[in-house]
Design a protein around this motif. Structure first.
Motif, PDB file in Angstrom:
ATOM      1  N   ARG A   1      53.011   3.462  72.598  1.00  0.00           N
ATOM      2  CA  ARG A   1      51.954   4.293  72.297  1.00  0.00           C
ATOM      3  C   ARG A   1      52.419   5.379  71.266  1.00  0.00           C
ATOM      4  O   ARG A   1      51.701   5.873  70.590  1.00  0.00           O
ATOM      5  N   ALA A   2      53.890   5.656  71.267  1.00  0.00           N
ATOM      6  CA  ALA A   2      54.290   6.819  70.608  1.00  0.00           C
ATOM      7  C   ALA A   2      54.233   6.084  68.869  1.00  0.00           C
ATOM      8  O   ALA A   2      54.012   6.669  68.088  1.00  0.00           O
ATOM      9  N   ILE A   3      54.657   4.791  68.996  1.00  0.00           N
ATOM     10  CA  ILE A   3      54.710   4.082  67.630  1.00  0.00           C
ATOM     11  C   ILE A   3      53.525   4.179  67.128  1.00  0.00           C
ATOM     12  O   ILE A   3      53.010   4.370  65.828  1.00  0.00           O
ATOM     13  N   ASP A   4      52.221   3.837  67.807  1.00  0.00           N
ATOM     14  CA  ASP A   4      51.000   3.810  67.277  1.00  0.00           C
ATOM     15  C   ASP A   4      50.744   5.266  67.030  1.00  0.00           C
ATOM     16  O   ASP A   4      49.743   5.426  65.785  1.00  0.00           O
ATOM     17  N   GLU A   5      50.830   6.249  67.736  1.00  0.00           N
ATOM     18  CA  GLU A   5      50.820   7.655  67.240  1.00  0.00           C
ATOM     19  C   GLU A   5      51.417   8.026  65.827  1.00  0.00           C
ATOM     20  O   GLU A   5      50.683   8.718  65.076  1.00  0.00           O
ATOM     21  N   ALA A   6      52.590   7.403  65.510  1.00  0.00           N
ATOM     22  CA  ALA A   6      53.159   7.903  64.535  1.00  0.00           C
ATOM     23  C   ALA A   6      52.690   7.006  63.216  1.00  0.00           C
ATOM     24  O   ALA A   6      52.652   7.542  62.076  1.00  0.00           O
ATOM     25  N   ALA A   7      52.454   5.828  63.516  1.00  0.00           N
ATOM     26  CA  ALA A   7      51.537   5.155  62.320  1.00  0.00           C
ATOM     27  C   ALA A   7      50.366   6.054  62.098  1.00  0.00           C
ATOM     28  O   ALA A   7      50.186   5.593  60.609  1.00  0.00           O
ATOM     29  N   GLU A   8      49.861   6.261  62.940  1.00  0.00           N
ATOM     30  CA  GLU A   8      48.184   6.974  62.477  1.00  0.00           C
ATOM     31  C   GLU A   8      48.693   7.998  61.886  1.00  0.00           C
ATOM     32  O   GLU A   8      47.878   8.650  60.763  1.00  0.00           O
ATOM     33  N   LEU A   9      49.730   9.015  62.109  1.00  0.00           N
ATOM     34  CA  LEU A   9      50.113   9.963  61.276  1.00  0.00           C
ATOM     35  C   LEU A   9      50.600   9.888  59.757  1.00  0.00           C
ATOM     36  O   LEU A   9      50.050  10.540  58.986  1.00  0.00           O
ATOM     37  N   ILE A  10      51.197   8.818  59.716  1.00  0.00           N
ATOM     38  CA  ILE A  10      51.867   8.285  58.554  1.00  0.00           C
ATOM     39  C   ILE A  10      50.437   7.864  57.639  1.00  0.00           C
ATOM     40  O   ILE A  10      50.488   8.229  56.428  1.00  0.00           O
ATOM     41  N   ALA A  11      49.460   7.054  58.291  1.00  0.00           N
ATOM     42  CA  ALA A  11      48.466   6.715  57.639  1.00  0.00           C
ATOM     43  C   ALA A  11      47.710   7.745  57.025  1.00  0.00           C
ATOM     44  O   ALA A  11      46.986   7.612  55.943  1.00  0.00           O
ATOM     45  N   GLN A  12      47.592   8.580  57.504  1.00  0.00           N
ATOM     46  CA  GLN A  12      46.541  10.035  57.233  1.00  0.00           C
ATOM     47  C   GLN A  12      47.194  10.631  56.196  1.00  0.00           C
ATOM     48  O   GLN A  12      46.650  11.737  55.688  1.00  0.00           O
ATOM     49  N   ALA A  13      48.665  10.597  56.234  1.00  0.00           N
ATOM     50  CA  ALA A  13      49.369  11.624  55.373  1.00  0.00           C
ATOM     51  C   ALA A  13      49.208  11.364  53.852  1.00  0.00           C
ATOM     52  O   ALA A  13      49.095  10.425  53.400  1.00  0.00           O
ATOM     53  N   LYS A  14      49.138  12.407  53.122  1.00  0.00           N
ATOM     54  CA  LYS A  14      49.062  12.467  51.578  1.00  0.00           C
ATOM     55  C   LYS A  14      50.484  12.312  51.055  1.00  0.00           C
ATOM     56  O   LYS A  14      50.652  11.548  50.033  1.00  0.00           O
ATOM     57  N   ASN A  15      51.188  13.055  51.641  1.00  0.00           N
ATOM     58  CA  ASN A  15      52.567  13.325  51.016  1.00  0.00           C
ATOM     59  C   ASN A  15      53.866  13.290  52.025  1.00  0.00           C
ATOM     60  O   ASN A  15      54.597  14.104  52.237  1.00  0.00           O
ATOM     61  N   PRO A  16      53.785  12.085  52.732  1.00  0.00           N
ATOM     62  CA  PRO A  16      54.954  11.819  53.753  1.00  0.00           C
ATOM     63  C   PRO A  16      56.332  11.738  53.091  1.00  0.00           C
ATOM     64  O   PRO A  16      56.611  11.595  51.996  1.00  0.00           O
ATOM     65  N   LEU A  17      57.098  12.411  53.877  1.00  0.00           N
ATOM     66  CA  LEU A  17      58.622  12.307  53.245  1.00  0.00           C
ATOM     67  C   LEU A  17      59.616  12.002  54.650  1.00  0.00           C
ATOM     68  O   LEU A  17      59.531  12.247  55.699  1.00  0.00           O
ATOM     69  N   ILE A  18      60.591  11.069  54.245  1.00  0.00           N
ATOM     70  CA  ILE A  18      61.564  10.516  55.287  1.00  0.00           C
ATOM     71  C   ILE A  18      62.847  11.273  54.934  1.00  0.00           C
ATOM     72  O   ILE A  18      63.330  11.375  53.563  1.00  0.00           O
ATOM     73  N   ILE A  19      63.332  11.860  55.944  1.00  0.00           N
ATOM     74  CA  ILE A  19      64.675  12.611  55.592  1.00  0.00           C
ATOM     75  C   ILE A  19      65.688  12.022  56.780  1.00  0.00           C
ATOM     76  O   ILE A  19      65.535  11.768  57.551  1.00  0.00           O
ATOM     77  N   THR A  20      66.938  11.591  56.146  1.00  0.00           N
ATOM     78  CA  THR A  20      67.827  10.915  56.950  1.00  0.00           C
ATOM     79  C   THR A  20      69.151  11.253  56.715  1.00  0.00           C
ATOM     80  O   THR A  20      69.446  11.675  55.340  1.00  0.00           O
ATOM     81  N   SER A  21      70.185  11.142  57.602  1.00  0.00           N
ATOM     82  CA  SER A  21      71.582  11.225  57.349  1.00  0.00           C
ATOM     83  C   SER A  21      72.420  10.274  57.860  1.00  0.00           C
ATOM     84  O   SER A  21      73.502   9.815  57.135  1.00  0.00           O
ATOM     85  N   SER A  22      71.986   9.741  58.979  1.00  0.00           N
ATOM     86  CA  SER A  22      72.702   8.809  59.824  1.00  0.00           C
ATOM     87  C   SER A  22      72.301   7.349  59.807  1.00  0.00           C
ATOM     88  O   SER A  22      72.908   6.264  60.190  1.00  0.00           O
TER      89      SER A  22
END
Length: 571
Positions: free
Chosen positions: A211-232
């Motif tokens: 359910r959390a994956i589905d919620e995240a996918a919906e947020l990403i799909a609706q975003a105009k300017n998503p950004l991934i930040i990572t270090s590890s």
């Protein structure tokens, strides 16, 4: 499944069971508590018994760093043993790095003998056995290990070993601590049975909530300017391709903030460098992928309206006493599975295709401009003297090839060095404990003897790394590596931090902040020579490429370690 039997002492059984469980090495700095183990090793050699290979490491910091490096290239946790409380204290910086970096290490120490008179083999036999005893030896590092235990007897030996390995390797991974009293190790027994292989499997890693994956996918799909930040991301090398697939399919830029691993190939179209701050305000969705410090709240934060997602096996970093980053959704799970599931969930959402392609075109232009700026920076400093870290980094890039392993405990400038293969970049000083680079390089070389291993260090980190001990191990174990010391004669991080707090203060105006400079300059290139290595001091930028070629000849042609002491500018 079979039952094996061993006769002798607890020390004999301890080494045999560790070997049976896949432990290849014991990285050790011995003390008076080691007598039963030393006897067990001599017996194993005489009898041909399989045991972890013993490596004499003359400093504890080097030993634990070797174990960390070996694990990161082999995937197999290794055994470290040090001398009672004093050895534990010397290794503590390494334990902290392993803890904050989620690197499993089977860390052990002797325990001062507890019996004062005869009767038990291994009883107190020297003056030091009184002042070294502690009421609670494990208290020194309990905050940074997943499990600590003192072996009480041989009855629980197999169980203790299996539990140590299980807990170290269970997510989130990390070091454990096992203390071994001398009398216990020396205790004899007629026969000890143990199961091979172990029937104690490590727990499976956490799986993300659908359910959390589905919620995240919906947020990403609706975003105009998503950004991934990572270090590890990239600690598990298989995750690199999965992160790349997600970023490429949906045109999500990836910015690596002080990366600890190679998370995305330099040549990947969504690789947008190492400065997430420059993109943070424009982002309407920030996906924090296994990153403990995605931004510095007192300096800059995301747009208040932006949604924030955190991903990782411990997405809220529960070990940290205080960490209050905004979080609209946190998904617990190993990155590889989580990233793949997000990619699949997004693929089923057909909306936003035009938006994705428009973003892809925009990012291509931003990436091209970013790379052009990097090249202009290189052009402007290539002849600077003292040398710029940018030029030194570029020269290393020109000689390293695609397969070399590079360790960064230095001002290495990541914008000017390419990494396109997983498992080729490492910065594992997660807790800020300096001096891990030299030892980790030796551990990686032991795990990957056919690879070129390049350690880059600041002058301060080099001194913290117990260089004579490290150079000794390199020579003794035939582990030739190339070390490049960025020698700016200062604590650059301390200088920057002071100016950060007091931008117009007396220290900044003095331009020579107290306690931040090393004077006089040290001839680090001489240190490697005591162990038969090749050393060279490099001052001229035009000479840097040729010095690297000479050092490579020593490492790859002559099979001996090499060190370049490169005089460079500081911040």
């Amino acid at each position: 499944m079979s039952t094996k039997t061993i006769d002798g002492t607890i020390a004999d059984a301890y080494l045999a069971i560790m070997a049976d469980r896949g432990v290849d090495y014991l990285f050790a700095n011995a003390g008076t508590d080691f007598a039963p183990l030393i006897e067990a090793y001599a017996k194993a050699e005489a009898n041909g018994t399989r045991v972890p290979k013993p490596i004499t490491v003359p400093h504890e910091n080097v030993a634990i760093s070797m174990a960390m490096g070996y694990y990161l290239k082999s995937g197999k946790p290794q055994l470290v043993m040090v001398h009672v409380n004093v050895g534990t204290a010397n290794a503590l910086c390494g334990v902290m790095n392993a803890s904050r970096g989620n690197i499993p290490v089977l860390f052990s120490a002797g325990r001062t003998p507890f019996s004062e008179t005869g009767g038990l083999v291994g009883h107190r036999s020297g003056e030091i056995h009184w002042p070294q005893e502690m009421r609670d030896q494990g208290s020194m590092l309990r905050e940074f290990v997943k499990w600590d235990y003192q072996l009480p007897n041989g009855e629980v030996l197999e169980s203790a070993i299996d539990r140590a390995i299980n807990l170290a390797c269970a997510e989130p991974k990390g070091p454990i601590y096992l203390s071994l009293p001398r009398e216990v190790l020396a205790a004899p027994f007629a026969a000890m049975n143990y199961q091979s292989p172990s029937r104690h499997r490590t727990a499976s890693p956490p799986f993300p909530d659908l359910r959390a994956i589905d919620e995240a996918a919906e947020l990403i799909a609706q975003a105009k300017n998503p950004l991934i930040i990572t270090s590890s991301a990239g600690r598990d090398q298989d995750d690199v391709a999965k992160l790349g697939e997600l970023a490429e399919a949906f045109a999500i830029p990836v910015s690596q903030r002080k990366p600890r691993y190679m998370a995305l190939p330099t040549d990947h179209s969504m690789h947008l460098g190492f400065d997430p701050d420059s993109m943070l305000k424009a982002a309407d969705l920030v996906i924090v992928v296994d990153c403990d410090v995605p931004w510095i709240p007192s300096k800059l934060g995301p747009n208040p309206d932006a949604k924030i997602i955190h991903l990782g096996v411990d997405p809220l970093f529960s070990q940290y006493p205080m960490r209050t980053y905004e979080c609209d959704l946190a998904i617990t799970g190993v990155l590889g599975v989580t990233l793949s599931m997000l990619t699949q969930a997004l693929a089923s959402r057909k909306s936003g295709v035009d938006q994705v392609e428009a973003r892809r075109r925009r990012l291509a232009g931003e990436r091209a401009a970013q790379r052009a700026k990097w090249q202009e920076q290189l052009k402007n400093v290539r002849d600077s003297k003292p040398m710029s870290p940018v030029w030194i980094t570029h020269c290393i890039d020109q000689i390293k090839g695609e397969d070399a392993i590079v360790l960064k405990e230095s001002p290495l400038v990541l914008e000017h060095i390419r990494f396109n293969k997983p498992g080729t970049l490492f910065y594992i000083g997660a807790a800020g404990g300096l001096g891990w680079g030299l030892g980790a390089a030796l551990g990686m070389k032991a795990a990957a003897p056919d690879k070129l291993v390049i350690t880059t260090l600041g002058d301060g980190s080099y001194m913290f790394g117990n260089p004579i001990a490290s150079h000794y191990v390199s020579a003794a174990e035939k582990l030739p590596t190339l070390t490049v010391v960025f020698n700016n004669q200062m604590w650059g991080a301390v200088k920057r931090s002071t100016r950060d707090v007091y931008a117009d203060g007396y220290a900044a105006k003095s331009n020579r902040e107290p306690l931040t400079y090393f004077d006089p300059e040290l001839a680090f290139e001489k240190a490697v020579e005591v162990a038969g290595g090749y050393g060279e001091r490099v001052e001229s930028p035009s000479e840097m490429p040729y010095a690297l070629e000479r050092a490579l000849k020593a490492v790859e042609g002559e099979k001996r370690q090499a060190l370049l002491n490169v005089i460079c500018r500081g911040p």
